[in-house]
Design a protein around this motif. Structure first.
Motif, PDB file in Angstrom:
ATOM      1  N   ASP A 185       0.823  -1.215   0.000  1.00  0.00           N
ATOM      2  CA  ASP A 185       0.000   0.000   0.000  1.00  0.00           C
ATOM      3  C   ASP A 185       0.857   1.266   0.000  1.00  0.00           C
ATOM      4  O   ASP A 185       0.766   2.112   0.894  1.00  0.00           O
ATOM      5  CB  ASP A 185      -0.945   0.015   1.204  1.00  0.00           C
ATOM      6  N   PRO A 186       1.696   1.442  -1.033  1.00  0.00           N
ATOM      7  CA  PRO A 186       2.603   2.595  -1.040  1.00  0.00           C
ATOM      8  C   PRO A 186       1.879   3.889  -1.421  1.00  0.00           C
ATOM      9  O   PRO A 186       0.832   3.873  -2.074  1.00  0.00           O
ATOM     10  CB  PRO A 186       3.610   2.213  -2.129  1.00  0.00           C
ATOM     11  N   ASP A 187       2.468   5.011  -1.011  1.00  0.00           N
ATOM     12  CA  ASP A 187       1.998   6.316  -1.467  1.00  0.00           C
ATOM     13  C   ASP A 187       2.722   6.731  -2.736  1.00  0.00           C
ATOM     14  O   ASP A 187       2.185   7.483  -3.548  1.00  0.00           O
ATOM     15  CB  ASP A 187       2.230   7.373  -0.380  1.00  0.00           C
ATOM     16  N   VAL A 188       3.964   6.263  -2.882  1.00  0.00           N
ATOM     17  CA  VAL A 188       4.793   6.596  -4.046  1.00  0.00           C
ATOM     18  C   VAL A 188       5.297   5.305  -4.669  1.00  0.00           C
ATOM     19  O   VAL A 188       5.882   4.461  -3.984  1.00  0.00           O
ATOM     20  CB  VAL A 188       5.995   7.481  -3.646  1.00  0.00           C
ATOM     21  N   LEU A 189       5.059   5.148  -5.955  1.00  0.00           N
ATOM     22  CA  LEU A 189       5.496   3.946  -6.682  1.00  0.00           C
ATOM     23  C   LEU A 189       6.495   4.358  -7.751  1.00  0.00           C
ATOM     24  O   LEU A 189       6.174   5.135  -8.653  1.00  0.00           O
ATOM     25  CB  LEU A 189       4.290   3.258  -7.319  1.00  0.00           C
ATOM     26  N   ILE A 190       7.728   3.858  -7.621  1.00  0.00           N
ATOM     27  CA  ILE A 190       8.772   4.133  -8.612  1.00  0.00           C
ATOM     28  C   ILE A 190       8.819   2.955  -9.571  1.00  0.00           C
ATOM     29  O   ILE A 190       9.084   1.825  -9.165  1.00  0.00           O
ATOM     30  CB  ILE A 190      10.148   4.324  -7.939  1.00  0.00           C
ATOM     31  N   LEU A 191       8.551   3.212 -10.840  1.00  0.00           N
ATOM     32  CA  LEU A 191       8.514   2.169 -11.871  1.00  0.00           C
ATOM     33  C   LEU A 191       9.716   2.347 -12.789  1.00  0.00           C
ATOM     34  O   LEU A 191       9.827   3.337 -13.505  1.00  0.00           O
ATOM     35  CB  LEU A 191       7.219   2.272 -12.686  1.00  0.00           C
ATOM     36  N   ASP A 192      10.624   1.383 -12.775  1.00  0.00           N
ATOM     37  CA  ASP A 192      11.844   1.446 -13.591  1.00  0.00           C
ATOM     38  C   ASP A 192      11.673   0.513 -14.786  1.00  0.00           C
ATOM     39  O   ASP A 192      11.680  -0.704 -14.636  1.00  0.00           O
ATOM     40  CB  ASP A 192      13.037   1.030 -12.735  1.00  0.00           C
ATOM     41  N   GLU A 193      11.503   1.080 -15.976  1.00  0.00           N
ATOM     42  CA  GLU A 193      11.278   0.318 -17.214  1.00  0.00           C
ATOM     43  C   GLU A 193      10.147  -0.694 -16.999  1.00  0.00           C
ATOM     44  O   GLU A 193      10.341  -1.907 -17.143  1.00  0.00           O
ATOM     45  CB  GLU A 193      12.546  -0.390 -17.672  1.00  0.00           C
ATOM     46  N   PRO A 194       8.929  -0.235 -16.662  1.00  0.00           N
ATOM     47  CA  PRO A 194       7.852  -1.166 -16.274  1.00  0.00           C
ATOM     48  C   PRO A 194       7.353  -2.064 -17.382  1.00  0.00           C
ATOM     49  O   PRO A 194       6.695  -3.074 -17.098  1.00  0.00           O
ATOM     50  CB  PRO A 194       6.738  -0.223 -15.797  1.00  0.00           C
ATOM     51  N   THR A 195       7.629  -1.733 -18.660  1.00  0.00           N
ATOM     52  CA  THR A 195       7.131  -2.578 -19.744  1.00  0.00           C
ATOM     53  C   THR A 195       8.258  -3.192 -20.577  1.00  0.00           C
ATOM     54  O   THR A 195       8.016  -3.645 -21.690  1.00  0.00           O
ATOM     55  CB  THR A 195       6.198  -1.778 -20.673  1.00  0.00           C
ATOM     56  N   ARG A 196       9.468  -3.225 -20.025  1.00  0.00           N
ATOM     57  CA  ARG A 196      10.595  -3.794 -20.792  1.00  0.00           C
ATOM     58  C   ARG A 196      10.350  -5.271 -21.065  1.00  0.00           C
ATOM     59  O   ARG A 196      10.034  -6.052 -20.174  1.00  0.00           O
ATOM     60  CB  ARG A 196      11.903  -3.616 -20.022  1.00  0.00           C
ATOM     61  N   GLY A 197      10.517  -5.658 -22.323  1.00  0.00           N
ATOM     62  CA  GLY A 197      10.442  -7.075 -22.680  1.00  0.00           C
ATOM     63  C   GLY A 197       9.058  -7.663 -22.698  1.00  0.00           C
ATOM     64  O   GLY A 197       8.916  -8.883 -22.696  1.00  0.00           O
ATOM     65  N   ILE A 198       7.998  -6.821 -22.717  1.00  0.00           N
ATOM     66  CA  ILE A 198       6.649  -7.378 -22.787  1.00  0.00           C
ATOM     67  C   ILE A 198       5.934  -6.816 -24.013  1.00  0.00           C
ATOM     68  O   ILE A 198       6.292  -5.759 -24.543  1.00  0.00           O
ATOM     69  CB  ILE A 198       5.838  -7.119 -21.503  1.00  0.00           C
ATOM     70  N   ASP A 199       4.910  -7.529 -24.479  1.00  0.00           N
ATOM     71  CA  ASP A 199       4.276  -7.209 -25.748  1.00  0.00           C
ATOM     72  C   ASP A 199       3.274  -6.066 -25.599  1.00  0.00           C
ATOM     73  O   ASP A 199       2.943  -5.625 -24.503  1.00  0.00           O
ATOM     74  CB  ASP A 199       3.566  -8.448 -26.300  1.00  0.00           C
ATOM     75  N   VAL A 200       2.756  -5.597 -26.748  1.00  0.00           N
ATOM     76  CA  VAL A 200       1.904  -4.413 -26.752  1.00  0.00           C
ATOM     77  C   VAL A 200       0.602  -4.638 -25.988  1.00  0.00           C
ATOM     78  O   VAL A 200       0.090  -3.715 -25.351  1.00  0.00           O
ATOM     79  CB  VAL A 200       1.610  -3.951 -28.189  1.00  0.00           C
ATOM     80  N   GLY A 201       0.062  -5.844 -26.035  1.00  0.00           N
ATOM     81  CA  GLY A 201      -1.170  -6.116 -25.303  1.00  0.00           C
ATOM     82  C   GLY A 201      -0.952  -6.046 -23.800  1.00  0.00           C
ATOM     83  O   GLY A 201      -1.733  -5.426 -23.064  1.00  0.00           O
ATOM     84  N   ALA A 202       0.143  -6.674 -23.322  1.00  0.00           N
ATOM     85  CA  ALA A 202       0.458  -6.634 -21.896  1.00  0.00           C
ATOM     86  C   ALA A 202       0.835  -5.213 -21.467  1.00  0.00           C
ATOM     87  O   ALA A 202       0.529  -4.797 -20.346  1.00  0.00           O
ATOM     88  CB  ALA A 202       1.597  -7.602 -21.577  1.00  0.00           C
ATOM     89  N   LYS A 203       1.502  -4.476 -22.355  1.00  0.00           N
ATOM     90  CA  LYS A 203       1.826  -3.085 -22.043  1.00  0.00           C
ATOM     91  C   LYS A 203       0.559  -2.288 -21.757  1.00  0.00           C
ATOM     92  O   LYS A 203       0.496  -1.514 -20.797  1.00  0.00           O
ATOM     93  CB  LYS A 203       2.584  -2.435 -23.208  1.00  0.00           C
ATOM     94  N   TYR A 204      -0.441  -2.460 -22.595  1.00  0.00           N
ATOM     95  CA  TYR A 204      -1.693  -1.717 -22.427  1.00  0.00           C
ATOM     96  C   TYR A 204      -2.319  -2.032 -21.070  1.00  0.00           C
ATOM     97  O   TYR A 204      -2.846  -1.135 -20.403  1.00  0.00           O
ATOM     98  CB  TYR A 204      -2.656  -2.067 -23.566  1.00  0.00           C
ATOM     99  N   GLU A 205      -2.230  -3.281 -20.648  1.00  0.00           N
ATOM    100  CA  GLU A 205      -2.777  -3.656 -19.345  1.00  0.00           C
ATOM    101  C   GLU A 205      -1.973  -3.009 -18.211  1.00  0.00           C
ATOM    102  O   GLU A 205      -2.550  -2.568 -17.211  1.00  0.00           O
ATOM    103  CB  GLU A 205      -2.781  -5.177 -19.203  1.00  0.00           C
ATOM    104  N   ILE A 206      -0.642  -2.943 -18.361  1.00  0.00           N
ATOM    105  CA  ILE A 206       0.192  -2.272 -17.349  1.00  0.00           C
ATOM    106  C   ILE A 206      -0.154  -0.788 -17.298  1.00  0.00           C
ATOM    107  O   ILE A 206      -0.256  -0.187 -16.212  1.00  0.00           O
ATOM    108  CB  ILE A 206       1.687  -2.465 -17.659  1.00  0.00           C
ATOM    109  N   TYR A 207      -0.364  -0.173 -18.470  1.00  0.00           N
ATOM    110  CA  TYR A 207      -0.728   1.252 -18.501  1.00  0.00           C
ATOM    111  C   TYR A 207      -2.058   1.480 -17.770  1.00  0.00           C
ATOM    112  O   TYR A 207      -2.220   2.483 -17.060  1.00  0.00           O
ATOM    113  CB  TYR A 207      -0.845   1.746 -19.937  1.00  0.00           C
ATOM    114  N   ASN A 208      -2.996   0.584 -17.960  1.00  0.00           N
ATOM    115  CA  ASN A 208      -4.279   0.705 -17.260  1.00  0.00           C
ATOM    116  C   ASN A 208      -4.089   0.635 -15.741  1.00  0.00           C
ATOM    117  O   ASN A 208      -4.740   1.371 -14.989  1.00  0.00           O
ATOM    118  CB  ASN A 208      -5.248  -0.392 -17.717  1.00  0.00           C
ATOM    119  N   ILE A 209      -3.194  -0.256 -15.310  1.00  0.00           N
ATOM    120  CA  ILE A 209      -2.922  -0.371 -13.872  1.00  0.00           C
ATOM    121  C   ILE A 209      -2.312   0.932 -13.342  1.00  0.00           C
ATOM    122  O   ILE A 209      -2.692   1.423 -12.266  1.00  0.00           O
ATOM    123  CB  ILE A 209      -1.981  -1.565 -13.596  1.00  0.00           C
ATOM    124  N   ILE A 210      -1.384   1.505 -14.099  1.00  0.00           N
ATOM    125  CA  ILE A 210      -0.771   2.781 -13.688  1.00  0.00           C
ATOM    126  C   ILE A 210      -1.835   3.870 -13.579  1.00  0.00           C
ATOM    127  O   ILE A 210      -1.856   4.658 -12.625  1.00  0.00           O
ATOM    128  CB  ILE A 210       0.336   3.187 -14.684  1.00  0.00           C
TER     129      ILE A 210
END
Length: 506
Positions: A425-450
């Motif tokens: 339950d963080p207040d600040v989330l540091i994401l370092d290359e959060p979509t490296r090595g994953i495909d465009v469909g999975a990227k879109y899902e990560i973006y939705n989570i962000i």
């Protein structure tokens, strides 16, 4: 142009999972053939069938190579026919020299004694072919990842390669190293070497590929001939995910609140090179509901900055202040950083983010064991309940939270890393290359989570080497060069040209 390789109606089944379902591809002699698909689509499995990692008899279907049926019982059989695979995880021995790695298992010897002069002579010739200006006696662990990729290709050339298979060859490379590797593939093509490249980087696919086969859910969806003019990123994406993705980044209502995180006069020195300062007098802030990006070239200090903030995990002689809602906080250890409300999703999920041999359930609760423990003993029922909740919320594709994370696709592994830190339950989330090595469909899902995190009032810091990703996701972008911020751009003013002009500005 005749086909060098045909894989006909390949079906590969693991217990409970059909990884490949009647897949067929044809690769022309002398071409670069790309294979695209989402994580878990079956691309790497198909190449393991081809190279003998999964031997003949463990799959259904037929392989025809150079006009003859092929039944490879192992990697040695395929290599003897000139088929060489370079996996995403490089198979080099770090403590051995370049020459020793290139001829490991294929030594230049006479009567059981290695002929070192001949080994070094052949190594020099191979390094010249791949454009690597290193001495044969240099140890592999002294090389960067880009140069190690070239050593792998030199090793393939030493085995008289006819068909070179590269699995995500540029995933961990800088833009410069990526371009050099693609140029080398084009040179090898001119010399008659046929290549199969698996890649999520569609701009690179368009640059070098003569044809593209798209695989989705273990089945062949399409094969596109680049000579026909229909090889567009939108076409590839549509076939990969089964739908059009005209907008690669989901819409988000931008609403920033109070300042949650502030960094003041941050300085960090290199842990080993005592006279080298990596971060210099750096200050920034992030508001609740805001996504702030950090752009920069490889070596700019972005990851070093993130790790130094998060529990001083990197660097020495660290000075400066971290404030949470205007109050100074202690982030001198990882545990204290977590208690202060920070979380860090590392760029290296396999080494630093996950315990690959452990289950999804265990990885999910690792950063917050106390929340599922009773008097120091983990409550396994509660542990399962938490992991199952995140599995559903983040749409982690797995039949069970008892699955080992090493068996998940890259995109699903990344979601497990996110679940681990969201459970704190963080207040600040540091994401370092959060979509490296994953495909465009999975990227879109990560973006939705962000976006969901920012909507919930979290402050997000996003480090990315992909400028379109920063432009599509961030409210503000800090541009970093040589350990300092050299500019800040609001979303409305940001562009790739503006970012690059700040990076190269003296």
């Amino acid at each position: 142009m005749s086909a060098l390789l045909e894989m006909r109606h390949i079906t590969k089944t693991f217990p409970g999972v059909k990884a490949l379902d009647d897949v067929s591809i044809s690769v022309r002699n002398g071409e670069i053939h790309a294979i695209c698909g989402e994580n878990g689509a079956g691309k790497s499995t198909l190449m393991k069938v081809l190279s003998g990692v999964y031997p003949h008899g463990s799959y259904e279907g037929q392989i025809v190579y150079d006009g003859q049926p092929a039944a490879f019982g192992g990697i040695r059989d395929s290599e003897d026919r000139g088929i060489i695979i370079i996996h995403q995880e490089l198979a080099l021995v770090p403590l051995l020299t370049i020459a020793e790695n290139i001829f490991l298992g294929n030594e230049r010897a006479s009567r059981g004694v290695i002929d070192w002069p001949e080994t070094f002579r052949q190594t020099e010739a191979l390094l010249a072919k791949v454009g690597l200006r290193e001495t044969p006696g240099a140890r592999v662990d002294s090389l960067g990842v880009g140069k190690q990729q070239l050593v792998e290709i030199a090793k393939a050339l030493s085995k008289n390669v006819r068909l070179l298979i590269l699995d995500e060859p540029t995933a961990a490379l800088s833009e410069g190293d990526s371009q050099a590797l693609l140029d080398l593939l084009l040179e090898l093509k001119a010399q008659g070497v046929t290549s199969i490249i698996i890649s999520h980087k569609l701009n690179e696919v368009r640059r070098v590929a003569d044809s593209v086969t798209v695989i989705r859910d273990g089945a062949t969806i399409s094969t596109i001939d680049a000579r026909g003019g229909d090889l567009t990123e939108d076409r590839i994406v549509r076939d990969m995910v089964g739908r059009s993705m005209e907008n690669r980044f989901p819409d988000r209502e931008r609403r920033a609140g109070e300042v949650v995180f502030e960094l003041k006069d941050w300085n960090v020195w290199h842990p080993e090179q005592r006279d080298r300062q990596m971060i210099r007098d750096l200050s920034m802030h992030v508001r609740a509901g805001e996504v702030v990006g950090i752009a920069g070239l490889m070596g700019a200090g972005r990851t070093e900055l993130a790790m130094s903030i998060f529990g001083r995990s990197w660097g020495r002689n660290i000075s400066g202040q971290v404030l949470m809602r205007d109050q100074p906080v202690d982030v001198s250890t990882v545990d204290r950083a977590i208690r202060a409300g920070l979380a860090y999703v590392t760029e290296d999920r396999k080494t630093l983010g996950l315990i690959l041999e452990e289950t999804i359930r265990r990885n999910t609760i690792l950063a917050n064991l106390g929340a599922v423990a009773n008097r120091g003993v983990v409550d396994e029922a509660r542990e399962t309940e938490v992991a199952e909740g995140y599995r559903r919320a983040l749409r982690i594709r797995t039949p069970s939270v008892f699955q080992k994370v090493m068996n998940l696709s890259g995109g699903n592994q990344q979601k497990v890393v996110l679940a681990k830190w969201l459970f704190t339950d963080p207040d600040v989330l540091i994401l370092d290359e959060p979509t490296r090595g994953i495909d465009v469909g999975a990227k879109y899902e990560i973006y939705n989570i962000i976006n969901e995190l920012s909507a919930a009032g979290k402050a997000v810091i996003m480090i990315s080497s992909e400028m379109p990703e920063l432009l599509g996701m961030c409210d503000r972008i800090h541009v970093m060069n040589q350990g300092s911020f050299v500019g800040e751009l609001a979303a409305a003013d940001a562009s790739q040209q503006a970012i690059m002009s700040l990076i190269v500005r003296e």
